[in-house]
Design an enzyme around this catalytic site. Structure first.
Site, PDB file in Angstrom:
ATOM      1  N   SER A   8      83.263  51.618  90.790  1.00 17.68           N
ATOM      2  CA  SER A   8      83.231  50.194  90.945  1.00 17.68           C
ATOM      3  C   SER A   8      82.850  49.883  92.330  1.00 17.68           C
ATOM      4  CB  SER A   8      84.746  49.856  90.826  1.00 17.68           C
ATOM      5  OG  SER A   8      84.948  48.707  91.517  1.00 17.68           O
ATOM      6  N   HIS A  33      80.065  49.790  87.776  1.00 20.24           N
ATOM      7  CA  HIS A  33      81.332  48.652  87.264  1.00 20.24           C
ATOM      8  C   HIS A  33      81.227  47.792  88.199  1.00 20.24           C
ATOM      9  CE1 HIS A  33      85.042  47.735  85.383  1.00 20.24           C
ATOM     10  NE2 HIS A  33      85.521  47.391  86.473  1.00 20.24           N
ATOM     11  N   ASP A  35      82.924  44.064  89.352  1.00 25.21           N
ATOM     12  CA  ASP A  35      84.165  43.200  89.306  1.00 25.21           C
ATOM     13  C   ASP A  35      84.200  41.832  89.131  1.00 25.21           C
ATOM     14  OD1 ASP A  35      86.250  45.263  88.312  1.00 25.21           O
ATOM     15  OD2 ASP A  35      85.523  46.427  90.291  1.00 25.21           O
ATOM     16  N   MET A  37      85.517  38.191  89.829  1.00 20.73           N
ATOM     17  CA  MET A  37      86.624  37.415  89.835  1.00 20.73           C
ATOM     18  C   MET A  37      86.396  36.029  90.228  1.00 20.73           C
ATOM     19  SD  MET A  37      88.883  40.372  91.706  1.00 20.73           S
ATOM     20  CE  MET A  37      88.694  42.061  91.398  1.00 20.73           C
ATOM     21  N   HIS A  66      83.013  43.706  84.301  1.00 23.74           N
ATOM     22  CA  HIS A  66      84.182  43.485  84.101  1.00 23.74           C
ATOM     23  C   HIS A  66      84.624  42.222  84.464  1.00 23.74           C
ATOM     24  CE1 HIS A  66      88.603  44.699  85.233  1.00 23.74           C
ATOM     25  NE2 HIS A  66      88.759  43.940  84.301  1.00 23.74           N
ATOM     26  N   MET A  68      86.791  39.166  84.885  1.00 22.51           N
ATOM     27  CA  MET A  68      88.174  38.749  85.273  1.00 22.51           C
ATOM     28  C   MET A  68      88.135  37.315  85.608  1.00 22.51           C
ATOM     29  SD  MET A  68      89.446  42.309  87.445  1.00 22.51           S
ATOM     30  CE  MET A  68      87.705  42.462  87.670  1.00 22.51           C
ATOM     31  N   MET A 137      93.858  48.208  81.819  1.00 30.86           N
ATOM     32  CA  MET A 137      93.927  48.172  83.412  1.00 30.86           C
ATOM     33  C   MET A 137      95.063  49.018  83.611  1.00 30.86           C
ATOM     34  SD  MET A 137      91.738  46.168  84.638  1.00 30.86           S
ATOM     35  CE  MET A 137      92.337  46.374  86.351  1.00 30.86           C
ATOM     36  N   GLY A 142      92.471  42.546  90.330  1.00 32.11           N
ATOM     37  CA  GLY A 142      92.504  41.595  91.456  1.00 32.11           C
ATOM     38  C   GLY A 142      91.768  42.250  92.671  1.00 32.11           C
ATOM     39  N   GLY A 144      90.819  46.358  94.740  1.00 31.52           N
ATOM     40  CA  GLY A 144      90.749  47.736  94.724  1.00 31.52           C
ATOM     41  C   GLY A 144      91.932  48.359  95.607  1.00 31.52           C
ATOM     42  N   GLY A 145      92.138  49.697  95.755  1.00 31.18           N
ATOM     43  CA  GLY A 145      93.050  50.385  96.486  1.00 31.18           C
ATOM     44  C   GLY A 145      94.371  50.173  96.143  1.00 31.18           C
ATOM     45  N   ASP A 175      90.881  51.629  84.607  1.00 28.98           N
ATOM     46  CA  ASP A 175      90.711  50.914  85.629  1.00 28.98           C
ATOM     47  C   ASP A 175      91.710  50.820  86.850  1.00 28.98           C
ATOM     48  OD1 ASP A 175      89.257  49.546  87.657  1.00 28.98           O
ATOM     49  OD2 ASP A 175      88.595  47.997  86.228  1.00 28.98           O
ATOM     50  N   GLY A 176      91.593  51.295  87.798  1.00 27.64           N
ATOM     51  CA  GLY A 176      92.725  50.923  88.814  1.00 27.64           C
ATOM     52  C   GLY A 176      93.313  52.278  89.267  1.00 27.64           C
ATOM     53  N   GLY A 177      93.256  52.630  90.666  1.00 29.96           N
ATOM     54  CA  GLY A 177      94.004  53.676  91.118  1.00 29.96           C
ATOM     55  C   GLY A 177      93.798  54.909  90.749  1.00 29.96           C
ATOM     56  N   GLY A 197      87.158  53.236  92.231  1.00 26.72           N
ATOM     57  CA  GLY A 197      86.588  52.387  93.324  1.00 26.72           C
ATOM     58  C   GLY A 197      86.720  53.186  94.678  1.00 26.72           C
ATOM     59  N   SER A 198      88.071  52.750  95.120  1.00 22.79           N
ATOM     60  CA  SER A 198      88.209  52.956  96.801  1.00 22.79           C
ATOM     61  C   SER A 198      88.270  54.575  96.929  1.00 22.79           C
ATOM     62  CB  SER A 198      89.604  52.351  97.331  1.00 22.79           C
ATOM     63  OG  SER A 198      90.378  52.509  96.332  1.00 22.79           O
TER      64      SER A 198
END
Ligand code: DX5
Ligand code: ZN
Length: 230
Positions: A8, A33, A35, A37, A66, A68, A137, A142, A144-145, A175-177, A197-198
């Site tokens: 991401s 990916h 994102d 928003m 993705h 959102m 999710m 909303g 990253g990180g 997706d996420g963390g 991502g991050s």
């Protein structure tokens, strides 16, 4: 079932986006990916089809969007024209989820459905056969990180069982963390497609980082219950 690593770019330095995407491509990413928003479904704002169309010109990697956003179907045509490979929509934004999924497929794109951490899997019961991707999710969407929510692990397992029972080859994406620790937990439970991502973008050597993530994920998959069933 193959392991896919989907970086991401949400936490990228956007003044150098093209260079980053080229590094991710040469480093072995499976897709990018993106994102999207709208400041409405989620509190943050990102970018739209114009930027995606620019990225299409500089990489041959599949672009995985993705969405959102509220009323995601308003944007399907613009993203299809921008050259994306797949569109993933949130069940929470679709009153007529089946219709929205069919619209995506009618455009010749892969169709994905994303669920927020608190959204039950039951919404997928009558649509799972039609999907190319189910995205769970593992943070509230909303930003990253954020930190991986461990309670989603049981949901990943239940979804993998649902896909196996349905004879579905859909990717189970998380997706996420996702980082070197949580990737193992997510794959152990049943995920095969990892949005990172991050944790990835902070690495200096992206090629090595992608190789390391793939190795951890492949090892976890090889020892997992769902890999043996399959
Ligand atoms: C969050 C986005 C994610 C995010 C992941 O709403 O959907 O794709 O970029 O970033 P990390 O890996 O930092 O959680
Ligand atoms: Zn995402």
């Amino acid at each position: 079932m193959s392991i896919k690593i989907a970086p991401s770019i949400l936490n990228a330095d956007f003044s150098n986006l093209g260079a980053l995407i080229k590094k991710l491509e040469s480093g072995g990413a499976d897709d990018i990916h993106l994102d999207i928003m709208d400041g409405n479904f989620v509190p943050n704002l990102t970018f739209g089809p114009l930027i995606v169309a620019s990225l299409r010109k500089i990489t041959s990697l599949p672009l995985d969007v993705h969405l959102m956003v509220e009323n995601p179907e308003h944007y399907f045509k613009a993203f299809a024209e921008a050259g994306v490979k797949s569109l993933t929509i949130h069940s929470e934004t679709c009153t007529h989820l089946h219709r929205s999924v069919q619209l995506i497929k009618d455009m010749g794109l892969k169709a994905g459905v994303a669920l927020n951490p608190a959204t039950p899997l039951g919404v997928l019961e009558y649509i799972v056969q039609d999907l190319d991707v189910v995205l769970l999710m593992t943070v509230n969407p909303g930003w990253g990180g954020q930190e991986f929510i461990p309670a989603v692990c049981g949901k990943i397992q239940e979804l993998r069982k649902m896909l196996l029972n349905a004879g579905s080859n859909a990717d189970l994406q998380v997706d996420g963390g996702i980082n070197t620790t949580t990737i193992k937990a997510a794959v152990d439970c049943g995920a095969n497609s990892l949005v990172i991502g991050s944790a990835l973008l902070k690495e200096k050597d992206l090629t090595k980082a992608l190789e390391d993530y793939r190795a951890v994920a492949a090892e976890a998959a090889a020892g997992s219950w769902w890999h043996k069933v399959k």
